[in-house]
Design a protein around this motif. Structure first.
Motif, PDB file in Angstrom:
ATOM      1  N   ASN A 132       1.423  -8.686  18.066  1.00 24.99           N
ATOM      2  CA  ASN A 132       1.889  -7.783  16.904  1.00 24.99           C
ATOM      3  C   ASN A 132       3.315  -7.591  17.005  1.00 24.99           C
ATOM      4  OD1 ASN A 132      -1.022  -7.223  17.382  1.00 24.99           O
ATOM      5  ND2 ASN A 132      -0.606  -5.576  15.501  1.00 24.99           N
TER       6      ASN A 132
ATOM      7  N   ILE B 100       7.256  -2.103   4.831  1.00 27.58           N
ATOM      8  CA  ILE B 100       6.548  -0.674   4.376  1.00 27.58           C
ATOM      9  C   ILE B 100       7.643  -0.157   3.882  1.00 27.58           C
ATOM     10  CG2 ILE B 100       5.141   1.174   5.403  1.00 27.58           C
ATOM     11  CD1 ILE B 100       4.462  -0.671   7.616  1.00 27.58           C
TER      12      ILE B 100
ATOM     13  N   ILE C 210      -6.737 -10.371   4.345  1.00 26.27           N
ATOM     14  CA  ILE C 210      -6.736  -9.268   5.462  1.00 26.27           C
ATOM     15  C   ILE C 210      -5.119  -8.741   5.841  1.00 26.27           C
ATOM     16  CG2 ILE C 210      -6.543  -9.458   8.345  1.00 26.27           C
ATOM     17  CD1 ILE C 210      -9.311  -9.002   7.398  1.00 26.27           C
ATOM     18  N   THR C 211      -4.776  -7.426   6.159  1.00 28.53           N
ATOM     19  CA  THR C 211      -3.649  -7.133   6.272  1.00 28.53           C
ATOM     20  C   THR C 211      -3.502  -6.710   7.854  1.00 28.53           C
ATOM     21  OG1 THR C 211      -3.499  -6.344   3.997  1.00 28.53           O
ATOM     22  CG2 THR C 211      -2.011  -5.284   5.811  1.00 28.53           C
ATOM     23  N   ARG C 212      -2.337  -7.144   8.458  1.00 32.14           N
ATOM     24  CA  ARG C 212      -2.313  -6.584   9.745  1.00 32.14           C
ATOM     25  C   ARG C 212      -0.913  -6.095   9.966  1.00 32.14           C
ATOM     26  NH1 ARG C 212      -5.042  -9.404  13.898  1.00 32.14           N
ATOM     27  NH2 ARG C 212      -4.040  -7.927  15.273  1.00 32.14           N
ATOM     28  N   ILE C 213      -0.610  -4.904  10.879  1.00 31.60           N
ATOM     29  CA  ILE C 213       0.555  -4.099  10.939  1.00 31.60           C
ATOM     30  C   ILE C 213       1.290  -4.601  12.215  1.00 31.60           C
ATOM     31  CG2 ILE C 213       1.462  -2.030  11.240  1.00 31.60           C
ATOM     32  CD1 ILE C 213      -1.155  -0.711  10.364  1.00 31.60           C
TER      33      ILE C 213
ATOM     34  N   TYR D 280       3.800  -5.248   7.239  1.00 29.57           N
ATOM     35  CA  TYR D 280       2.554  -5.586   6.951  1.00 29.57           C
ATOM     36  C   TYR D 280       2.534  -7.071   6.872  1.00 29.57           C
ATOM     37  CZ  TYR D 280       1.177  -0.892   5.583  1.00 29.57           C
ATOM     38  OH  TYR D 280       1.302   0.408   5.643  1.00 29.57           O
TER      39      TYR D 280
ATOM     40  N   VAL E 217     -14.144  -4.138   8.930  1.00 30.34           N
ATOM     41  CA  VAL E 217     -13.225  -4.995   9.894  1.00 30.34           C
ATOM     42  C   VAL E 217     -11.795  -4.807   9.656  1.00 30.34           C
ATOM     43  CG1 VAL E 217     -12.394  -7.521  10.574  1.00 30.34           C
ATOM     44  CG2 VAL E 217     -14.824  -6.954  10.399  1.00 30.34           C
ATOM     45  N   GLN E 218     -11.475  -4.844   8.326  1.00 32.52           N
ATOM     46  CA  GLN E 218      -9.966  -4.589   7.964  1.00 32.52           C
ATOM     47  C   GLN E 218      -9.407  -3.243   8.543  1.00 32.52           C
ATOM     48  OE1 GLN E 218      -7.321  -6.332   5.436  1.00 32.52           O
ATOM     49  NE2 GLN E 218      -6.886  -5.031   7.445  1.00 32.52           N
TER      50      GLN E 218
ATOM     51  N   GLN F 218      -9.229  -2.994  12.277  1.00 28.42           N
ATOM     52  CA  GLN F 218      -8.124  -3.949  12.734  1.00 28.42           C
ATOM     53  C   GLN F 218      -6.772  -3.117  12.277  1.00 28.42           C
ATOM     54  OE1 GLN F 218      -8.527  -7.297  14.057  1.00 28.42           O
ATOM     55  NE2 GLN F 218      -6.703  -6.191  14.769  1.00 28.42           N
ATOM     56  N   MET F 219      -6.795  -2.677  11.199  1.00 28.99           N
ATOM     57  CA  MET F 219      -5.589  -1.643  10.866  1.00 28.99           C
ATOM     58  C   MET F 219      -5.450  -0.575  11.748  1.00 28.99           C
ATOM     59  SD  MET F 219      -3.756  -2.493   8.103  1.00 28.99           S
ATOM     60  CE  MET F 219      -3.549  -1.369   6.707  1.00 28.99           C
TER      61      MET F 219
ATOM     62  N   ASP G 252      -4.152  -1.996  15.039  1.00 24.45           N
ATOM     63  CA  ASP G 252      -2.543  -2.472  14.882  1.00 24.45           C
ATOM     64  C   ASP G 252      -1.684  -1.175  14.870  1.00 24.45           C
ATOM     65  OD1 ASP G 252      -3.266  -5.010  14.978  1.00 24.45           O
ATOM     66  OD2 ASP G 252      -3.255  -5.429  12.771  1.00 24.45           O
ATOM     67  N   ALA G 253      -2.171  -0.096  14.239  1.00 23.16           N
ATOM     68  CA  ALA G 253      -1.245   1.095  14.070  1.00 23.16           C
ATOM     69  C   ALA G 253      -0.948   1.463  15.309  1.00 23.16           C
ATOM     70  CB  ALA G 253      -1.786   1.976  13.366  1.00 23.16           C
TER      71      ALA G 253
ATOM     72  N   THR H  79      -1.183  -0.177  18.386  1.00 18.50           N
ATOM     73  CA  THR H  79      -0.356  -1.026  19.135  1.00 18.50           C
ATOM     74  C   THR H  79       1.116  -1.335  18.629  1.00 18.50           C
ATOM     75  OG1 THR H  79      -2.300  -2.489  19.095  1.00 18.50           O
ATOM     76  CG2 THR H  79      -0.285  -3.739  19.665  1.00 18.50           C
TER      77      THR H  79
ATOM     78  N   LEU I   1       2.191   4.263   8.841  1.00 15.88           N
ATOM     79  CA  LEU I   1       1.718   2.928   8.912  1.00 15.88           C
ATOM     80  C   LEU I   1       0.461   2.885   8.053  1.00 15.88           C
ATOM     81  CD1 LEU I   1       2.336   2.148  12.617  1.00 15.88           C
ATOM     82  CD2 LEU I   1       3.753   1.238  10.729  1.00 15.88           C
ATOM     83  N   LEU I   2      -0.283   3.961   8.063  1.00 14.92           N
ATOM     84  CA  LEU I   2      -1.568   3.902   7.525  1.00 14.92           C
ATOM     85  C   LEU I   2      -1.797   4.752   6.145  1.00 14.92           C
ATOM     86  CD1 LEU I   2      -3.878   4.607  10.531  1.00 14.92           C
ATOM     87  CD2 LEU I   2      -3.455   2.348   9.512  1.00 14.92           C
TER      88      LEU I   2
END
Lengths: 328, 178
Positions: free
Chosen positions: A99, A143, A172-175, A321, B43-44, B47-48, B51-52, B54, B105-106
């Motif tokens: 990440n 962001i 798919i979105t990853r932070i 993101y 899943v999304q 994962q978010m 991730d937040a 992490t 972040l969220l």
């Protein structure tokens, strides 16, 4: 007389044949209906998820007949797998910072050609040995800037096409944290008073050793405020006054909030004052002297040698993101 | 021979055709949607959420103080700063520095945060952020941090650890969308 016991009747034979034909027809026909309804979309889901995961969590890999490693950005001709995660210890060939995305890898990723990206990230469907490429859009969004693409080296980080509105896509979105540059943090108490005449307690000096590839970002906090109008006056580089908004920009951060600051604006002792100077000012192999003059602020350190910006450098990371969207 | 209630060949054929046509008509006229998309949304979100935690955990100190995000401390420092005597009661949260980062972040996600740790041989679970009652589609992300007396005193927390003591704390984020 012939014994007719144990014979199969023709009626039964015909009946069971019809039944089996009907059963085989239904079994073969109906699963294909189910498949067309969902499997196509779900394979897009898998592709988007896998691509985002490998970009965010993997360092990537390069290899040739004699050597291999994770620093694929330095060996673009031998890329085997693309990943953007930072590898601070390339010799370990591992990543312990998923990440956290590397600036160098992102910049190299933007330079790859489309066929390499599709091939290395598996953005295609394999039907009977033939490759059908998916449409895709891979972006890193800020962001803090309303989800607009992050800009590195004057390039917005977005690859692929714009998302089509007339078909199903999978996203798919990853932070992630992205390395966006370097910064140097200074405590105003440690900065020396500029000894060059005319000596003013409100003026400090900093060495900057060139050449630099990234913009200079100076963060100064913990000011000793002496008057009612603490503000920033001017920046002087090797005796030449610098122009605001051309050579540099400045702002202040108060409790995590970025606020504008110009040469007449005030700050207080809770503020971090930030100067961002263009890297083009520091093109030569030379130690530049940067004078920073304030008003109603005093520096107290008289004894120590000048501090060097380059020696205090740290990586600046911004949350962002990473989005991966694919479609047929 | 009793021939009553027998299905004759042609009738059998007609019945088979009738049944097949019925099944075909139903399958053709009905949109079959398997719940793949719902799974993808779960899943999304999971994962978010993961991730937040992490990202807050790995943010370097220099960046925490200087980037444009309201993430002023990493996850370990946030947990270290918590006052152990103050459990959250809706709508008052007791770990504001973590909440600032998570809400940044969220966005558009509701979440609760619990801290779980072992104290005197017993598992203790304390609520620190409450945004509401989790919905049916809530997901849970977990992250572990390790506290020492040094990290706690740096952040003015009240964990009351010995100098040679380590305290492993599970940060449990329950997230859902409305």
């Amino acid at each position: 007389m012939i014994d007719e016991k144990g014979q199969i009747a023709v009626d039964f034979l015909l009946g069971i044949s019809l039944f089996l034909i009907a059963l085989i027809f239904i079994v073969q026909f109906i699963p294909s209906l189910f498949l067309s309804g969902s499997a196509g979309e779900s394979s897009l889901d898998y592709t988007a998820y896998r691509t985002a995961a490998i970009l965010a969590e993997d360092t990537g890999w390069w290899g040739n007949s004699t050597s291999s490693g994770t620093a694929w950005e330095a060996h673009p001709d031998n890329v085997m797998r693309i990943g953007l995660a930072v590898d601070h210890e390339p010799e370990s060939k591992l990543t312990n910072t998923p990440n956290l995305l590397s600036k160098d890898k992102i910049e190299r990723f933007m330079m790859l050609n489309e066929s390499d990206i599709i091939e290395k990230l598996g953005l295609y469907n394999n039907v009977d040995g033939a490759h059908f490429s998916y449409g895709y859009n891979i972006s890193i969004l800020q962001i803090s800037q309303n989800n607009t693409p992050l800009i590195l080296n004057n390039t917005p980080i977005t690859l692929g096409e714009a998302t089509p509105h007339d078909r199903e896509t999978s996203k798919i979105t990853r932070i992630v944290l992205v390395e966006t540059g370097t910064i140097a943090y200074f405590d105003a108490e440690e900065l020396p008073i500029d000894p060059n005449p005319p000596v003013k307690k409100s003026k400090t000096i900093l060495n900057v050793t060139g050449p630099l590839s990234d913009d200079v970002k100076l963060y100064i906090d913990n000011f000793d405020i002496t008057g009612t109008d603490p503000s920033f006056n001017k920046l002087v580089l090797d005796g030449t006054n610098l122009s605001e908004n051309i050579d540099y920009t400045t702002y202040k951060i108060v409790n995590g909030t970025v606020l504008p600051l110009n040469s007449t604006g005030n700050f207080d002792n809770n503020s971090t004052v930030v100067f961002s100077l263009k890297s083009g000012l520091f093109n030569n192999f030379h130690t530049y002297q940067l004078e920073i003059e304030f008003k109603d602020v005093q520096f107290t350190n008289t004894a120590s040698p000048f501090m060097d910006y380059t020696q205090e450098l740290e990586v600046l990371c911004e949350p962002a993101y990473l989005t991966v969207e694919v479609w047929n | 021979m009793n021939d009553k209630a027998q299905l004759h060949t042609l009738e059998g054929l007609a019945a088979a055709v009738l049944m097949t046509m019925t099944v075909l008509m139903i399958t053709n006229s009905t949109m079959m949607v398997t719940p793949q998309n719902e799974m993808a949304i779960d899943v999304q979100l999971k994962q978010m959420a993961s991730d937040a935690l992490t990202v807050i955990d790995i943010v370097p100190k220099s960046s925490a103080q200087s980037n444009n995000a309201p993430i002023l401390h990493n996850l370990t420092a946030c947990v270290a700063s918590w006052d152990v005597t103050e459990e959250a009661t809706y709508p008052v949260n007791t770990l504001d520095n973590l909440e600032d980062g998570l809400s940044y972040l969220l966005p558009n996600v509701l979440y609760n945060v619990d801290l779980a740790y072992v104290e005197n041989g017993n598992i203790t679970q304390k609520k620190v952020i409450i945004k509401g009652s989790p919905g049916k589609s809530a997901v849970v992300a977990r992250h572990f941090v390790t506290l020492t007396n040094q990290t706690v005193s740096d952040m003015n927390g009240t964990w009351n650890l010995d100098d040679d003591e380590l305290r492993v704390v599970e940060v449990r984020l329950t997230a859902w969308k409305v």
